[in-house]
Design a protein around this motif. Structure first.
Motif, PDB file in Angstrom:
ATOM      1  N   UNK A  23       3.369  14.781   1.715  1.00  0.00           N
ATOM      2  CA  UNK A  23       4.115  16.037   1.745  1.00  0.00           C
ATOM      3  C   UNK A  23       5.580  15.817   1.370  1.00  0.00           C
ATOM      4  N   UNK A  24       6.177  14.730   1.846  1.00  0.00           N
ATOM      5  CA  UNK A  24       7.580  14.444   1.541  1.00  0.00           C
ATOM      6  C   UNK A  24       7.771  14.159   0.054  1.00  0.00           C
ATOM      7  N   UNK A  25       6.869  13.371  -0.536  1.00  0.00           N
ATOM      8  CA  UNK A  25       6.945  13.072  -1.970  1.00  0.00           C
ATOM      9  C   UNK A  25       6.827  14.348  -2.788  1.00  0.00           C
ATOM     10  N   UNK A  26       5.885  15.214  -2.411  1.00  0.00           N
ATOM     11  CA  UNK A  26       5.707  16.486  -3.100  1.00  0.00           C
ATOM     12  C   UNK A  26       6.972  17.335  -2.999  1.00  0.00           C
ATOM     13  N   UNK A  27       7.589  17.323  -1.818  1.00  0.00           N
ATOM     14  CA  UNK A  27       8.829  18.071  -1.616  1.00  0.00           C
ATOM     15  C   UNK A  27       9.940  17.531  -2.510  1.00  0.00           C
ATOM     16  N   UNK A  70      -8.444  19.749  -0.824  1.00  0.00           N
ATOM     17  CA  UNK A  70      -9.164  19.127   0.279  1.00  0.00           C
ATOM     18  C   UNK A  70     -10.047  17.985  -0.176  1.00  0.00           C
ATOM     19  N   UNK A  71     -10.798  18.206  -1.252  1.00  0.00           N
ATOM     20  CA  UNK A  71     -11.646  17.142  -1.784  1.00  0.00           C
ATOM     21  C   UNK A  71     -10.795  15.964  -2.237  1.00  0.00           C
ATOM     22  N   UNK A  72      -9.664  16.279  -2.860  1.00  0.00           N
ATOM     23  CA  UNK A  72      -8.775  15.226  -3.332  1.00  0.00           C
ATOM     24  C   UNK A  72      -8.211  14.432  -2.166  1.00  0.00           C
ATOM     25  N   UNK A  73      -7.814  15.130  -1.102  1.00  0.00           N
ATOM     26  CA  UNK A  73      -7.222  14.443   0.050  1.00  0.00           C
ATOM     27  C   UNK A  73      -8.207  13.479   0.688  1.00  0.00           C
ATOM     28  N   UNK A  74      -9.460  13.915   0.855  1.00  0.00           N
ATOM     29  CA  UNK A  74     -10.434  13.074   1.553  1.00  0.00           C
ATOM     30  C   UNK A  74     -10.878  11.894   0.697  1.00  0.00           C
ATOM     31  N   UNK A  75     -10.718  12.008  -0.624  1.00  0.00           N
ATOM     32  CA  UNK A  75     -11.100  10.895  -1.499  1.00  0.00           C
ATOM     33  C   UNK A  75      -9.897  10.037  -1.897  1.00  0.00           C
ATOM     34  N   UNK A  76      -8.689  10.599  -1.774  1.00  0.00           N
ATOM     35  CA  UNK A  76      -7.483   9.916  -2.249  1.00  0.00           C
ATOM     36  C   UNK A  76      -6.816   9.078  -1.162  1.00  0.00           C
ATOM     37  N   UNK A  77      -6.570   9.691  -0.018  1.00  0.00           N
ATOM     38  CA  UNK A  77      -5.803   9.017   1.032  1.00  0.00           C
ATOM     39  C   UNK A  77      -6.450   7.719   1.528  1.00  0.00           C
ATOM     40  N   UNK A  78      -7.759   7.698   1.793  1.00  0.00           N
ATOM     41  CA  UNK A  78      -8.341   6.461   2.353  1.00  0.00           C
ATOM     42  C   UNK A  78      -8.256   5.257   1.431  1.00  0.00           C
ATOM     43  N   UNK A  79      -8.099   5.482   0.129  1.00  0.00           N
ATOM     44  CA  UNK A  79      -8.056   4.354  -0.802  1.00  0.00           C
ATOM     45  C   UNK A  79      -6.864   3.431  -0.555  1.00  0.00           C
ATOM     46  N   UNK A  80      -5.812   3.958   0.059  1.00  0.00           N
ATOM     47  CA  UNK A  80      -4.580   3.189   0.223  1.00  0.00           C
ATOM     48  C   UNK A  80      -4.435   2.583   1.615  1.00  0.00           C
ATOM     49  N   UNK A  81      -5.420   2.794   2.474  1.00  0.00           N
ATOM     50  CA  UNK A  81      -5.356   2.200   3.812  1.00  0.00           C
ATOM     51  C   UNK A  81      -5.646   0.705   3.704  1.00  0.00           C
ATOM     52  N   UNK A  82      -4.700  -0.148   4.102  1.00  0.00           N
ATOM     53  CA  UNK A  82      -4.923  -1.598   3.999  1.00  0.00           C
ATOM     54  C   UNK A  82      -6.067  -2.053   4.906  1.00  0.00           C
ATOM     55  N   UNK A 107       0.823  -1.204   0.000  1.00  0.00           N
ATOM     56  CA  UNK A 107       0.000   0.000   0.000  1.00  0.00           C
ATOM     57  C   UNK A 107       0.862   1.260   0.000  1.00  0.00           C
ATOM     58  N   UNK A 108       1.926   1.241   0.790  1.00  0.00           N
ATOM     59  CA  UNK A 108       2.814   2.404   0.849  1.00  0.00           C
ATOM     60  C   UNK A 108       3.482   2.646  -0.502  1.00  0.00           C
ATOM     61  N   UNK A 109       3.985   1.581  -1.128  1.00  0.00           N
ATOM     62  CA  UNK A 109       4.635   1.738  -2.429  1.00  0.00           C
ATOM     63  C   UNK A 109       3.650   2.252  -3.473  1.00  0.00           C
ATOM     64  N   UNK A 145      -2.552   9.572   8.980  1.00  0.00           N
ATOM     65  CA  UNK A 145      -1.551  10.555   9.393  1.00  0.00           C
ATOM     66  C   UNK A 145      -0.196  10.255   8.750  1.00  0.00           C
ATOM     67  N   UNK A 146       0.180   8.974   8.720  1.00  0.00           N
ATOM     68  CA  UNK A 146       1.444   8.592   8.095  1.00  0.00           C
ATOM     69  C   UNK A 146       1.423   8.898   6.600  1.00  0.00           C
ATOM     70  N   UNK A 147       0.313   8.593   5.927  1.00  0.00           N
ATOM     71  CA  UNK A 147       0.198   8.883   4.505  1.00  0.00           C
ATOM     72  C   UNK A 147       0.243  10.389   4.233  1.00  0.00           C
TER      73      UNK A 147
END
Length: 207
Positions: free
Chosen positions: A158-162, A129-141, A4-6, A151-153
């Motif tokens: 942010x690190x990947x964007x940086x 904001x809309x993207x975050x709430x629809x994007x992040x949960x998809x990858x939670x195992x 999921x992280x990868x 929180x970890x995602x």
């Protein structure tokens, strides 16, 4: 979890590559004011990314999905910010002002202003904001604790964007050193100002 992280890291890189208002603001700052100022803008932008991720983790950005009024208020605020920054860039191009140089205090103020611009540009965009709430949960195992994983995602996002923006700022800084002629910089201010105003108008008028 590793899978999921990868997958999330790969998706986050693809998303970071899509140009938007933050990209325009970051590149403009890096070219016109140098790498340090561009990097300060990137850090502000990543704070905005992290805040949207945290809002999604705690369910706050879900309000943008549930409330049309909340979304429209955020959208119009973001549009006004983009138009204001674009107008300011055009005004600076007209006056042909050079970036502030000299005292350490002046440089520090410039860095703070660049950080604020990066933060406001990102956080005033309701799409994030809309993207975050629809994007992040998809990858939670399945079976993973929801809040800590989100929180970890958020931090990873942010690190990947940086990481994506670091080489862009470096290249833009090199270009800025080459393009020292005032007429060239004035033209860049005009182009970036027009693009920012266009993005602001688009954000304000879209349904």
């Amino acid at each position: 979890m590793l899978t999921s992280v990868l997958a999330f890291v790969g998706a986050a890189f693809l998303i970071a590559m899509v140009p938007g208002p933050s990209t325009v603001v970051i590149l403009r700052r890096a070219v016109v004011n140098g790498r340090r100022t561009g990097m300060a803008t990137v850090l502000g932008n990543e704070c905005g990314v992290l805040l949207w991720g945290l809002a999604a983790a705690f369910g706050l950005s879900a309000l943008l999905l549930a409330s049309q009024v909340a979304y429209d208020v955020t959208r119009m605020t973001g549009a006004a910010v983009l138009v204001w920054m674009g107008t300011r860039a055009l005004w600076q191009a007209r006056r042909a002002r050079q970036p502030d140089q000299g005292s350490a205090e002046g440089a520090a103020v410039s860095l703070r202003r660049a950080f604020r611009q990066g933060l406001v540009t990102n956080f005033a965009n309701p799409k994030a904001g809309v993207f975050a709430v629809s994007f992040l949960p998809q990858f939670v195992p399945h079976g993973a604790p929801l809040l800590p994983t989100l929180l970890a995602f958020s931090v990873i996002w942010a690190v990947v964007d940086l990481i994506w923006y670091l080489p862009l700022v470096w290249l833009a800084g090199r270009v800025g050193r080459v393009l020292q002629r005032q007429s060239v910089r004035r033209r860049m201010e005009q182009v970036s100002g027009a693009v920012l105003i266009g993005l602001g108008v688009r954000l304000a008028t879209e349904s």
